[in-house]
Design a protein around this motif. Structure first.
Motif, PDB file in Angstrom:
ATOM      1  N   ILE A  60       0.850  -1.205   0.000  1.00  8.62           N
ATOM      2  CA  ILE A  60       0.000   0.000   0.000  1.00  8.62           C
ATOM      3  C   ILE A  60       0.885   1.255   0.000  1.00  8.62           C
ATOM      4  N   LEU A  61       1.901   1.240  -0.849  1.00 11.73           N
ATOM      5  CA  LEU A  61       2.834   2.358  -0.904  1.00 11.73           C
ATOM      6  C   LEU A  61       2.315   3.506  -1.765  1.00 11.73           C
ATOM      7  N   THR A  62       1.295   3.238  -2.580  1.00  9.43           N
ATOM      8  CA  THR A  62       0.774   4.301  -3.447  1.00  9.43           C
ATOM      9  C   THR A  62       0.058   5.378  -2.647  1.00  9.43           C
ATOM     10  N   SER A  63      -0.496   5.002  -1.492  1.00 10.20           N
ATOM     11  CA  SER A  63      -1.201   5.988  -0.676  1.00 10.20           C
ATOM     12  C   SER A  63      -0.265   6.753   0.265  1.00 10.20           C
ATOM     13  N   THR A  73       5.831  10.511  -1.030  1.00 14.11           N
ATOM     14  CA  THR A  73       7.240  10.261  -1.329  1.00 14.11           C
ATOM     15  C   THR A  73       8.106  10.586  -0.120  1.00 14.11           C
ATOM     16  N   LYS A  74       7.741  11.646   0.592  1.00 12.26           N
ATOM     17  CA  LYS A  74       8.509  12.043   1.776  1.00 12.26           C
ATOM     18  C   LYS A  74       8.473  10.952   2.852  1.00 12.26           C
ATOM     19  N   VAL A  75       7.300  10.377   3.084  1.00 10.53           N
ATOM     20  CA  VAL A  75       7.164   9.314   4.079  1.00 10.53           C
ATOM     21  C   VAL A  75       8.000   8.111   3.672  1.00 10.53           C
ATOM     22  N   LYS A  76       7.914   7.718   2.410  1.00 11.10           N
ATOM     23  CA  LYS A  76       8.676   6.560   1.937  1.00 11.10           C
ATOM     24  C   LYS A  76      10.181   6.819   2.013  1.00 11.10           C
ATOM     25  N   ARG A  77      10.589   8.037   1.748  1.00  9.28           N
ATOM     26  CA  ARG A  77      12.007   8.400   1.812  1.00  9.28           C
ATOM     27  C   ARG A  77      12.529   8.284   3.251  1.00  9.28           C
ATOM     28  N   HIS A  78      11.735   8.741   4.209  1.00  8.80           N
ATOM     29  CA  HIS A  78      12.155   8.678   5.609  1.00  8.80           C
ATOM     30  C   HIS A  78      12.138   7.253   6.165  1.00  8.80           C
ATOM     31  N   LEU A  79      11.426   6.355   5.494  1.00 13.89           N
ATOM     32  CA  LEU A  79      11.399   4.962   5.947  1.00 13.89           C
ATOM     33  C   LEU A  79      12.561   4.143   5.398  1.00 13.89           C
ATOM     34  N   ARG A  80      13.392   4.741   4.530  1.00 16.82           N
ATOM     35  CA  ARG A  80      14.536   4.025   3.975  1.00 16.82           C
ATOM     36  C   ARG A  80      15.586   3.763   5.048  1.00 16.82           C
TER      37      ARG A  80
END
Length: 71
Positions: free
Chosen positions: A38-41, A44-51
């Motif tokens: 469920i990464l589409t919801s 980009t900022k949230v996904k970047r910080h989860l790296r």
């Protein structure tokens, strides 16, 4: 003569061994949660910080250290 008693070996918790790594200084690292589906919801900022890896909190680190006696 007293008979020598061997110390028992401690078993590593295999589930914990696959999920956590120890650094050279002894900190325990873990992967970030909420990054599987469920990464589409998610922005980009949230996904970047989860790296990358995160440091485990001290309270949880005590428990994980017991599960990983030889790491």
């Amino acid at each position: 003569m007293a008979k020598k008693v061997k110390k028992l070996k401690l078993k590593t918790h295999k589930g914990a061994a696959k999920r956590f790594k120890k650094t050279g200084t002894g900190k325990i690292m873990r992967g970030a949660a909420f990054k599987r589906h469920i990464l589409t919801s998610k922005s980009t900022k949230v996904k970047r910080h989860l790296r990358g890896s995160k440091v485990v909190t001290p309270g949880d680190a005590r428990k994980i250290n017991l599960m990983l006696p030889y790491k």
